[in-house]
Write a protein that holds these residues in place. Sequence first.
Motif, PDB file in Angstrom:
ATOM      1  N   VAL A 255       3.535  -6.865   3.901  1.00  0.00           N
ATOM      2  CA  VAL A 255       3.229  -5.502   4.342  1.00  0.00           C
ATOM      3  C   VAL A 255       1.796  -5.146   3.971  1.00  0.00           C
ATOM      4  O   VAL A 255       1.067  -4.526   4.753  1.00  0.00           O
ATOM      5  CB  VAL A 255       4.226  -4.487   3.741  1.00  0.00           C
ATOM      6  CG1 VAL A 255       3.806  -3.047   4.059  1.00  0.00           C
ATOM      7  CG2 VAL A 255       5.632  -4.756   4.262  1.00  0.00           C
TER       8      VAL A 255
ATOM      9  N   ALA B 268       3.129   2.390   9.190  1.00  0.00           N
ATOM     10  CA  ALA B 268       1.697   2.063   9.173  1.00  0.00           C
ATOM     11  C   ALA B 268       0.927   2.927  10.167  1.00  0.00           C
ATOM     12  O   ALA B 268      -0.182   3.396   9.880  1.00  0.00           O
ATOM     13  CB  ALA B 268       1.503   0.584   9.483  1.00  0.00           C
ATOM     14  N   CYS B 269       1.512   3.158  11.348  1.00  0.00           N
ATOM     15  CA  CYS B 269       0.862   4.031  12.329  1.00  0.00           C
ATOM     16  C   CYS B 269       0.666   5.433  11.763  1.00  0.00           C
ATOM     17  O   CYS B 269      -0.414   6.034  11.895  1.00  0.00           O
ATOM     18  CB  CYS B 269       1.702   4.103  13.599  1.00  0.00           C
ATOM     19  SG  CYS B 269       1.865   2.556  14.514  1.00  0.00           S
TER      20      CYS B 269
ATOM     21  N   ALA C  32       0.579   6.265   8.603  1.00  0.00           N
ATOM     22  CA  ALA C  32      -0.360   6.217   7.482  1.00  0.00           C
ATOM     23  C   ALA C  32      -1.808   6.259   7.966  1.00  0.00           C
ATOM     24  O   ALA C  32      -2.677   6.854   7.319  1.00  0.00           O
ATOM     25  CB  ALA C  32      -0.100   4.967   6.639  1.00  0.00           C
ATOM     26  N   VAL C  33      -2.089   5.628   9.103  1.00  0.00           N
ATOM     27  CA  VAL C  33      -3.445   5.704   9.672  1.00  0.00           C
ATOM     28  C   VAL C  33      -3.750   7.137  10.094  1.00  0.00           C
ATOM     29  O   VAL C  33      -4.848   7.655   9.857  1.00  0.00           O
ATOM     30  CB  VAL C  33      -3.591   4.744  10.869  1.00  0.00           C
ATOM     31  CG1 VAL C  33      -4.932   4.960  11.571  1.00  0.00           C
ATOM     32  CG2 VAL C  33      -3.485   3.293  10.408  1.00  0.00           C
TER      33      VAL C  33
ATOM     34  N   THR D 289       3.187  -2.958  16.961  1.00  0.00           N
ATOM     35  CA  THR D 289       3.454  -3.326  15.553  1.00  0.00           C
ATOM     36  C   THR D 289       4.867  -3.851  15.352  1.00  0.00           C
ATOM     37  O   THR D 289       5.393  -3.810  14.246  1.00  0.00           O
ATOM     38  CB  THR D 289       3.248  -2.095  14.656  1.00  0.00           C
ATOM     39  OG1 THR D 289       4.203  -1.072  15.013  1.00  0.00           O
ATOM     40  CG2 THR D 289       1.845  -1.544  14.795  1.00  0.00           C
TER      41      THR D 289
ATOM     42  N   TRP E 152      -1.130  -4.284   6.682  1.00  0.00           N
ATOM     43  CA  TRP E 152      -1.925  -3.058   6.574  1.00  0.00           C
ATOM     44  C   TRP E 152      -3.420  -3.386   6.562  1.00  0.00           C
ATOM     45  O   TRP E 152      -4.219  -2.729   7.229  1.00  0.00           O
ATOM     46  CB  TRP E 152      -1.514  -2.304   5.321  1.00  0.00           C
ATOM     47  CG  TRP E 152      -2.315  -1.080   5.004  1.00  0.00           C
ATOM     48  CD1 TRP E 152      -3.143  -0.895   3.933  1.00  0.00           C
ATOM     49  CD2 TRP E 152      -2.370   0.151   5.749  1.00  0.00           C
ATOM     50  NE1 TRP E 152      -3.698   0.366   3.947  1.00  0.00           N
ATOM     51  CE2 TRP E 152      -3.242   1.031   5.046  1.00  0.00           C
ATOM     52  CE3 TRP E 152      -1.766   0.590   6.915  1.00  0.00           C
ATOM     53  CZ2 TRP E 152      -3.518   2.317   5.509  1.00  0.00           C
ATOM     54  CZ3 TRP E 152      -2.053   1.879   7.367  1.00  0.00           C
ATOM     55  CH2 TRP E 152      -2.905   2.725   6.663  1.00  0.00           C
ATOM     56  N   GLN E 153      -3.786  -4.412   5.823  1.00  0.00           N
ATOM     57  CA  GLN E 153      -5.190  -4.840   5.772  1.00  0.00           C
ATOM     58  C   GLN E 153      -5.672  -5.260   7.164  1.00  0.00           C
ATOM     59  O   GLN E 153      -6.795  -4.923   7.576  1.00  0.00           O
ATOM     60  CB  GLN E 153      -5.325  -6.015   4.795  1.00  0.00           C
ATOM     61  CG  GLN E 153      -6.740  -6.500   4.577  1.00  0.00           C
ATOM     62  CD  GLN E 153      -6.787  -7.684   3.625  1.00  0.00           C
ATOM     63  OE1 GLN E 153      -5.991  -8.626   3.733  1.00  0.00           O
ATOM     64  NE2 GLN E 153      -7.708  -7.633   2.665  1.00  0.00           N
TER      65      GLN E 153
ATOM     66  N   PRO F 265       0.829  -1.212   0.000  1.00  0.00           N
ATOM     67  CA  PRO F 265       0.000   0.000   0.000  1.00  0.00           C
ATOM     68  C   PRO F 265       0.863   1.261   0.000  1.00  0.00           C
ATOM     69  O   PRO F 265       1.763   1.405   0.831  1.00  0.00           O
ATOM     70  CB  PRO F 265      -0.795  -0.129   1.306  1.00  0.00           C
ATOM     71  CG  PRO F 265       0.074  -0.967   2.195  1.00  0.00           C
ATOM     72  CD  PRO F 265       0.814  -1.908   1.307  1.00  0.00           C
TER      73      PRO F 265
ATOM     74  N   VAL G  91       1.837   3.431   3.223  1.00  0.00           N
ATOM     75  CA  VAL G  91       2.825   2.843   4.133  1.00  0.00           C
ATOM     76  C   VAL G  91       4.228   2.984   3.562  1.00  0.00           C
ATOM     77  O   VAL G  91       5.170   3.395   4.265  1.00  0.00           O
ATOM     78  CB  VAL G  91       2.502   1.357   4.401  1.00  0.00           C
ATOM     79  CG1 VAL G  91       3.587   0.714   5.269  1.00  0.00           C
ATOM     80  CG2 VAL G  91       1.145   1.224   5.068  1.00  0.00           C
TER      81      VAL G  91
ATOM     82  N   LEU H 199      -4.389  -4.293  10.093  1.00  0.00           N
ATOM     83  CA  LEU H 199      -4.426  -3.135  10.975  1.00  0.00           C
ATOM     84  C   LEU H 199      -5.712  -2.332  10.765  1.00  0.00           C
ATOM     85  O   LEU H 199      -6.404  -1.968  11.726  1.00  0.00           O
ATOM     86  CB  LEU H 199      -3.197  -2.252  10.725  1.00  0.00           C
ATOM     87  CG  LEU H 199      -3.093  -0.967  11.555  1.00  0.00           C
ATOM     88  CD1 LEU H 199      -3.066  -1.284  13.041  1.00  0.00           C
ATOM     89  CD2 LEU H 199      -1.854  -0.169  11.152  1.00  0.00           C
ATOM     90  N   CYS H 200      -6.037  -2.090   9.507  1.00  0.00           N
ATOM     91  CA  CYS H 200      -7.279  -1.360   9.213  1.00  0.00           C
ATOM     92  C   CYS H 200      -8.499  -2.163   9.652  1.00  0.00           C
ATOM     93  O   CYS H 200      -9.485  -1.606  10.157  1.00  0.00           O
ATOM     94  CB  CYS H 200      -7.358  -1.036   7.721  1.00  0.00           C
ATOM     95  SG  CYS H 200      -6.061   0.086   7.138  1.00  0.00           S
TER      96      CYS H 200
END
Length: 490
Positions: free
Chosen positions: A473, A126-127, A129-130, A172, A477-478, A13, A16, A480-481
């Motif tokens: 990765v 990733a954090c 990116a959220v 994470t 990400w999937q 993604p 990220v 985490l969301c």
Amino acid sequence: MSQPYQDLLQLEPKPVWQFFSEICSFPHPSKHEEALAQHIIAFANAKGLSVVRDKVGNVIIKKPATVGMEDRQTVALQAHIDMVPQKNDDTDHDFTKDPIRAYVDGEWVTATGTTLGADNGIGMAACLAVLAADDIPHGPLEVLLTIDEEAGMTGAFGLEAGYLDATILLNTDSEQEGEIYMGCAGGIDAAFKLPIQRQSATATQLQPVKLALKGLRGGHSGVDIHTGRGNANKLLARFLTHSEIAAKLQLVSISGGTLRNAIPREAYATVLVSSQDRDALQAAITDYLTTLNHELGAVEKNIQFSQTDVTCDEPAMTCDSQRTVLALMNSCINGVIRMSDDIPGVVETSLNMGVVTTANDHVQMLCLVRSLIDSGRSDVVGMLNSLAHLAGAEVVFSGAYPGWKPDPESKVLHIFRDMYEQTYGEKPHIMVIHAGLECGLFKEPYPNMDMISFGPTIKFPHSPEEKVNIASVGLFWQQLCGILAHIPRR
């Protein structure tokens, strides 16, 4: 964005990898994270988010819930800012000044001659990116980015109550997609200081020679301790203790490794040798290489052992000091000490002889003890105390940190497991990791916080072979969301 990261920016993604590329562009080894921390703070301010630093320098960013999710429990996403600085001997890189040269290598992202910092840079990316996203549903959100995790967990030790409102924490910092971690080992540092005496003068008729044992894979002293990789410090001490030529060598210095939590890949010794013994020394080196390749060749494919003439004006150690130094190094336990009875396949207790250095009047040895149980850690501390007593050395223990006790009844663990099974048609593996995660320390100021740890697949962390799997990765990400969307109501 600089040219070296262009291929990373094409990966999915994209949010990220965008943040990970930015992270790589800022030098951020342990204790040198400030420039990256300030960059992250500037990003949070530009987004209009609440951001604070606590007393030790941790960065805490808060983001309101998305519309319709205001009644959900508050979640803290957590990563550490620093990375482990390890490089190959022939790589010119200053971790305090130079960016990480990350690139795509087939199914992986790795770096040129250094650690990549995917541990824990991908989790941190990733954090962030959220925080940056406007299209990811989530309840009230906090991001905790700790400092100095790799060199002492300073940020986690210093975290105080009152900064976080979260009842759930998602760490994470795990390194195998498809695994959820609910517990980890604790640890303690052991620093030996062995006094040495030196001869009154350098033996002028002897030639100074540098012995170099190199080419080992190294790795993470928790994650990789059970893989049979060679410890360069132990292997060099073994040669100097047991080879027939060793009795004729005069030891000036011995050194190896750079971090107590990385399996040392290289070790060196400066010795004095007579000209008539040079051929015998080379023969012993050749024989020892054969032995090591026979013992370790299935794991270590590139072991190198050589001698090189050097200039040295420092006197050699006395015979007694040389014997004691080598006896201490050779007899010190290293590697897996006990496997867990409760969790099959998981190391319970281990020790890594990570760093050896020689000063004018002493040799220092830095070790890291890890154990899932406090009694196992105490047992190793007792053994090392006894060893120091026998050798006439001082040993100081410091930086003890607790393990993270598994909680099979964790609600967020069950939510993640069910979400994973619904998404992929199979259950994730619920694990306890032998490495040290910060979660155990977070339980001190936040004893009721529900925690799990997960992440993408990262191979060979803490070594220049470090790489992160690109597809994993995307899965991370999937997940985490997905877990953010399934957080329960307060």
